[in-house]
Design an enzyme around this catalytic site. Structure first.
Site, PDB file in Angstrom:
ATOM      1  CE  LYS A   1     -39.482 -25.672  39.150  1.00 47.52           C
ATOM      2  NZ  LYS A   1     -38.149 -25.162  39.464  1.00 47.52           N
TER       3      LYS A   1
ATOM      4  CB  CYS B   1     -39.409 -14.016  29.910  1.00 48.82           C
ATOM      5  SG  CYS B   1     -40.570 -15.128  28.116  1.00 48.82           S
ATOM      6  CG  MET B   2     -37.768 -15.266  26.283  1.00 49.47           C
ATOM      7  SD  MET B   2     -36.603 -15.712  27.614  1.00 49.47           S
ATOM      8  CE  MET B   2     -35.417 -15.610  26.761  1.00 49.47           C
TER       9      MET B   2
ATOM     10  CG  MET C   1     -37.029 -13.094  33.716  1.00 55.72           C
ATOM     11  SD  MET C   1     -36.681 -13.426  31.441  1.00 55.72           S
ATOM     12  CE  MET C   1     -36.877 -14.221  31.130  1.00 55.72           C
TER      13      MET C   1
ATOM     14  N   GLY D   1     -37.278 -18.727  30.041  1.00 60.56           N
ATOM     15  CA  GLY D   1     -37.917 -18.746  31.290  1.00 60.56           C
ATOM     16  C   GLY D   1     -39.221 -19.727  31.177  1.00 60.56           C
ATOM     17  CD  GLN D   2     -44.274 -18.173  29.158  1.00 61.00           C
ATOM     18  OE1 GLN D   2     -44.755 -18.186  29.699  1.00 61.00           O
ATOM     19  NE2 GLN D   2     -42.968 -17.395  28.413  1.00 61.00           N
TER      20      GLN D   2
END
Lengths: 749, 124
Positions: A77, A166-167, A335, A372-373
């Site tokens: 990606k 997410c966190m 997650m 995740g980010q």
């Protein structure tokens, strides 16, 4: 072929000389006007360093940064990032909804409307009638401006962001166990670990470069063991020496059973426990090691195996590998643990394994939450841009912290409201109830990404709710619901800081001008501030202005990175905080004497958990509890969602890359062959998946990587919304929703 | 099992016949919604297997990273400027006399890629 040392050195010198001439990354300008600009990947929380190649004012390529933690490697990606900049779906000018349609507007027209609507709501209904919903993808400076503008300017704590989705459980896990958020270890631990416990993490697809580093460790040290705990046999399980598949939501029992084995087989570190650990239940640290042993008695491997539907001997093996004396053990999760109604407890139970064995704060031994980010840590968690937080570990509910921030922000005493605002799901429920009238959504896509999304899409469509979306792409499933769309500059078009999973802060430099009429988010927010009469609070002209203010805010906190000057960030390939002075090299291992500047040199032990008043971490007695919604006769199958390697989040970026749009772009229902036989479906057929909340049709992929009675759908498809079915029940502590588990029925269409 | 079209079955022969220097091989027009390995497991299983066992396969560096997208931009043999996205440190050495007339795949042949250092017993 072998070469002499002299030949090697000559060859290396020649290569080096050529590199200096050829415009490789690191050199500002080469022949033909080619520039390579130092930056960071736009996608996941790994935070891979890269260089952006610019020619004729356009980005033509990216290359991994050899001098950064990723050693020059990028995942597929990241490698294809340049394409997102010129996507036909880029949002290039402001839009206002007129007669039901979004039409082009000038910046002044759009911003005047936004300011007028916000003013009107604040005057009529009070400051808590407006809200901000941000992102773990915004730059630190952008999130900081929003947080300050809303909390200290507008005077509402209605500030949330998608890291809540997410966190939040990882944050609460760290805070409840160690007193402070964020991991104490770093990526370098991977190179020292003898045992990896990957639980609730498809690292191979969600964090490919971290997976690659684990693979390299395994290649270099063949005895290295990898334990994977995941109901599905994901690509991560390929490197597993032990893959334990289990019934979704039963991993708390497995983790407790691992602790049972460690304790009963004497694989604990008595001295470490005595010096560094206390035991607790609920919210009180009023238990003893003996109480803990008694608690664990109900989690024999056999009992846990019965609950989880796995083998007792596998639990024993996992525990023995993890606890083997002299071996370094590193756990990683994401997650699968966090997006749970007992996500905080699940996090606590992983920390327990490290604390009872003393496998923490030694290279290779650390509990490491994967993010995740790209800037959930740096921007939102550390920056305190959630409804209960203030910057750098401060809390809204803490009088001293509010007073401190009021002084630092130069606002009158009592400006900051003492009551925490709503968490994300509560915020969208307040929109649904008509209590929040205006929302400013920045760099995120809740119209696709919220759990039980059908419910909240309806809320955002209320006639009396004014929705502003600042976004680099249009249409998205959120901009389609907006009253105003503001075109935001994208990665490479603006400058700012990202902070990744390992406390590494890195500067992303601007490589090209913003596309069309788009503007960096901080500029848009400062504009809004001026129009609301709050320009004095956000007078920033450049991201550096903001960063310089941030350095004053973090100073003296446990995050202290005041030594991370802008110029230093420009030169560095990422620096790990704390960094209290400009000459401090950064901190690889937090809480560790000799590494962490906040641990005094005369501290009598190797580690000091200074986040807690007693300098001790807590082993929590957390019982197993299953998911909010387990299968029943009406909805007999488990439903879970997640990532695939080709795509990211809601796909607004990856689905613009021509290679990726043809690779795994459509979300399909992955079903085990036995379920497929029972349902009478084969690959390519269609099924309708229905939960108590919603329903969607997907193509089928029959695969034995799925678990029997479990259907998996990836989360990146804007045309097949996996979140119509997911559940919006939340963890009572972290307020994070249980995206990962709910009950569905699956029917052939 | 779905039958592969004739031109796909012939693809390995066509590709094998194509000289290495002539990189302009147009990938047949196939269903773009299917991952590469759906067909290639049938028509070129040895290539899929070689990739899967290689470092690229282990780390999920999938077909399109080297070969590009379907259509006119498809590349049978990835050019050096594709490889340096991750292996940028090797680019300078390509200018050394030893590498004249060569590209990455002159040494790192096929889909096995033949890494410099093979470590047995780990990871695979």
């Amino acid at each position: 072929m072998s070469i002499t040392r002299r030949e090697f050195l000559e060859s290396a010198a020649a290569a080096s000389a050529l590199a200096a001439l050829s415009g490789v990354p690191g050199k500002a300008l080469a022949a033909g006007g080619e520039r390579w600009v130092k930056s960071v990947c736009r996608y996941c929380g790994t935070g891979c360093g890269l260089y952006i190649g610019v020619r004729d004012g356009k980005v033509f390529a990216v290359r991994g940064d050899k001098d950064n933690h990723n050693d020059g490697y990028l995942c597929l990606k990241g490698f294809l990032l340049p394409q997102i900049l010129t996507a036909p779906t880029r949002c290039l000018y402001p839009m206002i909804r007129k007669d039901g349609k979004l039409v082009r507007a000038s910046w002044d027209e759009a911003m005047s409307l936004v300011a007028a609507k916000f003013k009107e709501a604040i005057e009529k209904y009070g400051p808590d009638s407006v809200a901000f919903y941000g992102s773990g993808q915004g730059l630190t400076e952008e999130t900081y401006v929003a947080n300050k503008l809303f909390k200290a300017g507008i005077r509402t704590n209605n500030v949330e962001g998608n890291p809540r989705l997410c966190m939040a459980s990882a944050v609460a896990g760290y805070v409840t166990t160690y007193g402070k958020d964020e991991p104490m270890g770093c990526y370098e631990d991977i190179d020292h670990a003898d045992v990896f416990l990957l639980v609730g993490s498809n690292t191979a697809e969600a964090h490919p470069i971290i997976f690659q580093r684990i693979v390299r460790r395994k290649e270099k040290a063949p005895g290295t063991k990898v334990i994977v705990l995941d109901p599905r046999r994901t690509p991560t399980a390929r490197i597993a020496d032990l893959h334990i598949s289990f019934k979704p939501g039963t991993d708390l029992a497995i983790l407790n059973a691992m602790a049972y084995v460690l304790v009963t087989e004497g694989l604990f570190d008595e001295a470490f426990i005595k010096n560094h650990v206390v035991f607790g239940e609920g919210t009180e640290t009023n238990k003893s090691f003996e109480d803990y042993k008694a608690f664990l008695a109900q989690y024999t491997p056999e009992k846990a195996a019965e609950i989880a539907g796995c083998k007792a001997e596998d639990i024993v093996t996992a525990a023995r590998w993890f606890g083997e004396r002299g071996k370094a053990a590193m756990s990683m999760w994401t997650m699968g643990l966090n997006q749970r109604t007992k996500g905080v407890w699940a996090n606590n139970l992983v920390h327990n394994l490290h604390l009872i064995t003393g496998k923490i704060g030694i290279p290779g031994s650390t509990p490491f939450s994967l993010t995740g980010q790209p800037n959930a840590c740096g921007g939102v968690r550390d920056g305190g841009a959630l409804s209960h937080l203030l910057p750098y570990g401060r809390l809204i509910a803490n009088d001293k912290h509010r007073a401190e921030m009021e002084k630092l922000w130069g606002v009158p005493e009592g400006t900051l409201k003492p009551k925490p605002g709503p968490s994300t799901m509560e915020m969208f429920q307040k929109i649904e109830a008509g209590e929040i009238r205006c929302i400013y959504i920045m760099c995120t896509n809740p119209g696709q990404s919220l759990p039980n999304v059908g419910r909240y899409r309806k809320a955002l469509q209320r006639e009396d709710v004014f929705v502003v979306v600042a976004e680099a792409f249009h249409p998205t499933r959120t901009t389609e619901l907006a009253d105003v769309v503001l075109p935001a500059a994208l990665w490479a078009e603006k400058e700012g800081v990202y902070g990744c999973s390992e406390r590494r802060y890195q500067l992303l430099e601007q490589a090209i001008p913003p596309a069309g009429e788009s503007r960096p988010d901080f500029e848009i927010l400062c504009d809004l501030g001026r129009r609301l009469g709050l320009g004095h609070l956000v007078p920033f002209k450049t991201p550096t202005d903001i960063w310089n203010e941030i350095l004053t805010i973090c100073k003296g906190t446990v995050y202290d990175f005041s030594g991370m000057t802008r110029e230093r960030l420009r030169q560095a390939h990422g620096i790990l905080w704390p960094v209290p002075t400009p000459d401090h090299p950064g901190t690889k291992w937090r809480y560790v004497k000799g590494e962490d500047p906040l641990v005094p040199a005369d501290w009598p032990h190797r580690i000091k958990f200074y986040g807690r008043p007693d300098n001790k971490a807590v082993v929590w007695l957390r019982p197993h509890k299953g998911p909010e919604e387990a299968p029943d006769p009406q909805f007999p199958m488990y439903y879970t969602t997640g990532r695939v390697i080709e795509h990211w989040h809601t796909g607004t970026m990856t689905r613009t890359c021509k290679e990726l749009v043809h690779a795994n772009a459509e979300a399909v229902a992955e079903i085990h062959p036995k379920d497929a036989a029972r349902l009478g479906v084969k690959t390519g057929d269609k099924v309708r998946i229905t939960s108590r909340r919603g329903s969607e049709v997907f193509k089928v992929k029959v695969t034995d990587t799925s678990k029997e009675n479990l259907v998996f759908v990836h989360m990146h498809d804007d045309q097949h919304l996996c979140n119509l079915m997911t559940i919006d029940a939340v963890d009572p502590v972290s307020k994070q929703p249980e995206f990962k588990i709910c009950a569905v029925k699956v029917e052939k269409v | 099992m779905r039958k592969a079209p004739l031109f796909i079955l012939l693809l390995p022969l066509l590709l094998a016949a194509a000289p290495a220097k002539k990189a302009m091989v147009v990938h047949p027009d196939v269903d773009p919604n299917e991952p590469c390995d759906v067909c290639h497991k049938e028509v070129t299983p040895e290539i899929v297997d070689a990739w899967y066992e290689s470092k690229h396969g282990m780390n999920n560096v999938k077909c399109f990273v080297c070969h590009g997208p379907l259509g006119p931009e498809f590349m049978r043999r990835a050019p050096v400027n594709r490889c340096v996205g991750c292996h940028g440190d090797k680019e300078a050495s390509m200018a050394l006399p030893f590498f004249k007339g060569k590209d990455c795949f002159s040494c790192h042949a096929g889909h096995e890629l033949n890494p410099h250092k093979l470590v047995k017993g780990g990871g695979k």
